[in-house]
Design a protein around this motif. Sequence first.
Motif, short mmCIF file in Angstrom:
data_model
loop_
_atom_site.label_atom_id
_atom_site.label_comp_id
_atom_site.label_asym_id
_atom_site.label_seq_id
_atom_site.Cartn_x
_atom_site.Cartn_y
_atom_site.Cartn_z
N LYS A 106 67.62 61.25 80.14
CA LYS A 106 68.71 60.31 79.92
C LYS A 106 68.70 59.25 81.00
O LYS A 106 67.94 59.33 81.97
N ASP A 108 71.80 56.94 83.13
CA ASP A 108 73.22 56.66 83.33
C ASP A 108 73.45 55.35 84.08
O ASP A 108 74.47 54.69 83.88
N PRO A 151 69.56 51.03 74.62
CA PRO A 151 69.71 52.05 73.58
C PRO A 151 69.99 53.45 74.14
O PRO A 151 70.48 54.32 73.40
N HIS A 152 69.71 53.66 75.43
CA HIS A 152 69.91 54.98 76.03
C HIS A 152 71.22 55.08 76.82
O HIS A 152 71.59 56.17 77.26
N LEU A 153 71.90 53.95 76.98
CA LEU A 153 73.15 53.95 77.74
C LEU A 153 74.31 54.30 76.82
O LEU A 153 74.25 54.08 75.61
N LYS A 154 75.36 54.80 77.42
CA LYS A 154 76.52 55.24 76.63
C LYS A 154 77.80 54.95 77.41
O LYS A 154 77.75 54.41 78.52
N GLU A 155 78.91 55.31 76.84
CA GLU A 155 80.19 55.12 77.52
C GLU A 155 80.15 55.75 78.92
O GLU A 155 79.72 56.88 79.09
N SER A 157 78.28 54.49 81.35
CA SER A 157 77.08 54.03 82.04
C SER A 157 77.38 52.77 82.85
O SER A 157 78.35 52.06 82.59
N LYS A 198 81.80 48.88 74.51
CA LYS A 198 81.07 50.15 74.54
C LYS A 198 81.40 50.96 75.79
O LYS A 198 80.85 52.04 75.99
N LYS A 199 82.28 50.42 76.64
CA LYS A 199 82.67 51.07 77.90
C LYS A 199 81.48 51.25 78.84
O LYS A 199 81.42 52.20 79.62
N ILE A 200 80.54 50.30 78.75
CA ILE A 200 79.42 50.23 79.69
C ILE A 200 79.74 49.11 80.68
O ILE A 200 79.95 47.97 80.27
#
Length: 272
Positions: A106, A108, A151-155, A157, A198-200
């Motif tokens: 992953k 972050d 594409p690998h980042l999420k909320e 990050s 997206k909370k990134i």
Amino acid sequence: MKEVSEKEMDPQPEYLKKGYKGSEKLKDKVAIITGGDSGIGKAISILFAAEGASVLFTYHSSDKDAKKTLAEVKKYGNPCAMIQGDLSDSKHSKEIVDKAISEFGKIDIVINNAAVQFPQDSLTDITDEQIQKTFATNIFAYMYLCREALPHLKEGSSIINTTSVTAYKGNERLIDYSSTKGAIVSFTRSLSANLAHKKIRVNGVAPGPIWTPLIPSTFPKEDVDGFGKDVPLNRPGQPSEVAGCYLFLASDLGSYMTGQVLHPNGGEIINT
């Protein structure tokens, strides 16, 4: 630009405050850090490891410095890796992201930090090749890496981009470099707005005169001898004094920060 290894620097840069004890602010996080073999990137890599992160750092050519960073990072017992390549080539960003996923599963945190500078006395001395190299390394590479990592980042990050005091006040001998640093500020603000839903979080750090290998590599001795003496604190900063800004922005301490730039610059007042 003559490449200067950190071992040739006098005095030696400080990468972590003496006696520093981490408190797991980045426990179980995975961070990509560009330009981690020396300077600010090395300080970030070591500090993040001390705070519990797994680190993948990139470097361009100094194998000896990169191996020293790797050894320092490994002392903290977290998984770490390094990758060599030219960030100005967009294909290298895919290699970096692929390695992070294969090593750690992953991503972050993305720290865009690597840069080049080539002082010139006049715009007429700046060649097409220099302009292209400076922009390709200092801003295009930031876009390439973010594009591959996204594409690998999420909320939750975090993306942190290294800009510079020169983005705000300019520099008469670093015209193209300062221009890229201004572009990084705009990129940071624009990307933060684009990813907020997206909370990134996307932020930046704008260091002032910091004692890194980039300084003796690019300036004549007389300039190096007086480096950092023109700021209110009357000295250059150490990489260890900048890395904490990245830790704040990457951790939950900075959870309400996005689209912002921090200014570790020895006391210069910046109108942002």
